[in-house]
Design an enzyme around this catalytic site. Structure first.
Site, PDB file in Angstrom:
ATOM      1  N   GLY A  27      40.632  29.275  36.590  1.00 38.55           N
ATOM      2  CA  GLY A  27      39.633  28.290  36.987  1.00 38.55           C
ATOM      3  C   GLY A  27      39.963  26.875  36.504  1.00 38.55           C
ATOM      4  N   ASN A  45      38.087  38.080  43.294  1.00 37.14           N
ATOM      5  CA  ASN A  45      36.982  38.259  42.343  1.00 37.14           C
ATOM      6  C   ASN A  45      35.949  37.167  42.633  1.00 37.14           C
ATOM      7  OD1 ASN A  45      35.304  38.468  40.145  1.00 37.14           O
ATOM      8  ND2 ASN A  45      36.811  37.745  38.646  1.00 37.14           N
ATOM      9  N   HIS A  53      38.090  41.472  32.346  1.00 34.94           N
ATOM     10  CA  HIS A  53      38.296  40.080  32.758  1.00 34.94           C
ATOM     11  C   HIS A  53      38.049  39.169  31.559  1.00 34.94           C
ATOM     12  CE1 HIS A  53      37.807  36.249  34.773  1.00 34.94           C
ATOM     13  NE2 HIS A  53      38.477  36.776  35.776  1.00 34.94           N
ATOM     14  N   SER A 107      44.368  30.451  39.015  1.00 37.08           N
ATOM     15  CA  SER A 107      44.535  29.311  39.924  1.00 37.08           C
ATOM     16  C   SER A 107      45.554  29.557  41.043  1.00 37.08           C
ATOM     17  CB  SER A 107      44.867  28.043  39.133  1.00 37.08           C
ATOM     18  OG  SER A 107      43.806  27.742  38.235  1.00 37.08           O
ATOM     19  N   GLU A 134      36.562  36.487  31.241  1.00 33.26           N
ATOM     20  CA  GLU A 134      35.181  35.973  31.113  1.00 33.26           C
ATOM     21  C   GLU A 134      34.284  37.030  30.470  1.00 33.26           C
ATOM     22  OE1 GLU A 134      34.765  34.764  35.204  1.00 33.26           O
ATOM     23  OE2 GLU A 134      36.251  33.205  34.841  1.00 33.26           O
ATOM     24  N   LYS A 175      33.059  36.776  41.346  1.00 34.66           N
ATOM     25  CA  LYS A 175      32.280  36.395  40.144  1.00 34.66           C
ATOM     26  C   LYS A 175      30.782  36.300  40.482  1.00 34.66           C
ATOM     27  CE  LYS A 175      36.358  34.042  38.475  1.00 34.66           C
ATOM     28  NZ  LYS A 175      36.942  33.112  37.560  1.00 34.66           N
ATOM     29  N   GLU A 220      46.390  37.721  33.526  1.00 40.14           N
ATOM     30  CA  GLU A 220      45.640  36.497  33.789  1.00 40.14           C
ATOM     31  C   GLU A 220      45.649  35.618  32.538  1.00 40.14           C
ATOM     32  OE1 GLU A 220      42.872  36.990  37.320  1.00 40.14           O
ATOM     33  OE2 GLU A 220      41.699  37.420  35.549  1.00 40.14           O
TER      34      GLU A 220
END
Ligand code: PEP
Length: 254
Positions: free
Chosen positions: A176, A9, A98, A216, A100, A11, A170
């Site tokens: 991240g 991904n 996702h 990660s 985010e 992003k 996730e």
């Protein structure tokens, strides 16, 4: 046998040239790899989908996915992209849900439930992301949260629809942050998800769905995480932006 998948991904990173360069580097580096029963997917940002897909020389094992999509067919949704638009440039896979998107763009389970129908009605495929935040993990609510996300966004679908769904666990606290779930923590949730699916749709469906881990994943920890019996690959953020790292992660699943 379940398909193994490593998906990157990207992003909101990389301009068009840098996206093409990275895609090509990955493609060249996997040329010598044998990747049986393994899919390799990269997800550039919207503006770079077409040039990466159509104007970059890529090994045909490198698949291209979008990072999001709107549920409506068309209309007054400024800044959004429809399934038809993705289809029109040959994109058939889209990442949905996702964290985010959920966190910064208020994407709800209800919207995701609609997006899933749009994906399926357009003969596309979704990489559906879910996972708990740190407070939920600390309060030991992660099983409940994950089950809720799956049932709210997916359980209106049929068993057959799961042929077009890839799941990606996730944990938000690991995205991240450099902090990874342990292989055991990942396995525990993946096995739980398979049980939830088996209870709702039967064992055949549960056993056939690929469940990726994301959070990660790096070249140094990929192999151990991927060695868990219910982990079928990874959704990779930061490390997917460096060709060598991404390819080492792919090697971790072979
Ligand atoms: C992600 O954003 O899906 C992700 C897993 O990011 P990272 O690998 O950087 O934690």
């Amino acid at each position: 046998m379940r398909t193994k998948i490593v998906a990157g991904n990207w992003k909101m990173n990389l301009d068009v040239r840098a996206s093409q360069t990275l895609a090509q580097e990955i493609s060249e580096k996997i040329e010598k790899l044998e990747t049986p029963n393994t899919r390799i997917i990269i997800a550039p940002t919207f503006t770079n989908l077409y040039p990466v897909y159509h104007h970059t020389r890529l090994d045909n094992r490198v698949e291209i996915a979008a990072q999001n999509m709107h549920q409506a067919k068309s209309g007054a949704f400024t800044g959004e992209i429809s399934a038809e638009m993705l289809q029109s440039i040959g994109i058939k896979t889209v990442i949905l849900g996702h964290s985010e998107r959920r966190q910064y763009f208020n994407e709800t389970d209800t919207a995701l439930a609609e997006k899933m129908l749009t994906v399926l009605n357009n003969n596309m495929e979704a990489i559906f992301c879910f996972g708990e935040v740190l407070e939920e993990r600390k309060a030991e609510k992660h099983f409940e949260v994950v089950k809720g996300q799956l049932s709210n966004a997916l359980f209106h679908l049929s068993a057959n629809d799961f042929k077009s769904i890839i799941l990606a666990y996730e944990p938000v606290w690991a995205i991240g942050t450099g902090e990874t779930a342990t292989p055991e923590q990942a396995q525990e949730i993946h096995a739980f998800v398979r049980k939830v699916l088996a209870d709702k749709y039967g064992k055949v469906v549960a056993d056939q769905v690929s469940i990726l881990y994301g959070g990660s994943v790096k070249a140094s920890n990929a192999k151990e995480i991927f060695s868990q019996p219910d982990v079928d690959g990874g959704l990779i953020g930061g490390a997917a932006l460096i060709a060598d790292d991404f390819v080492k992660i792919i090697e971790g699943i072979l």
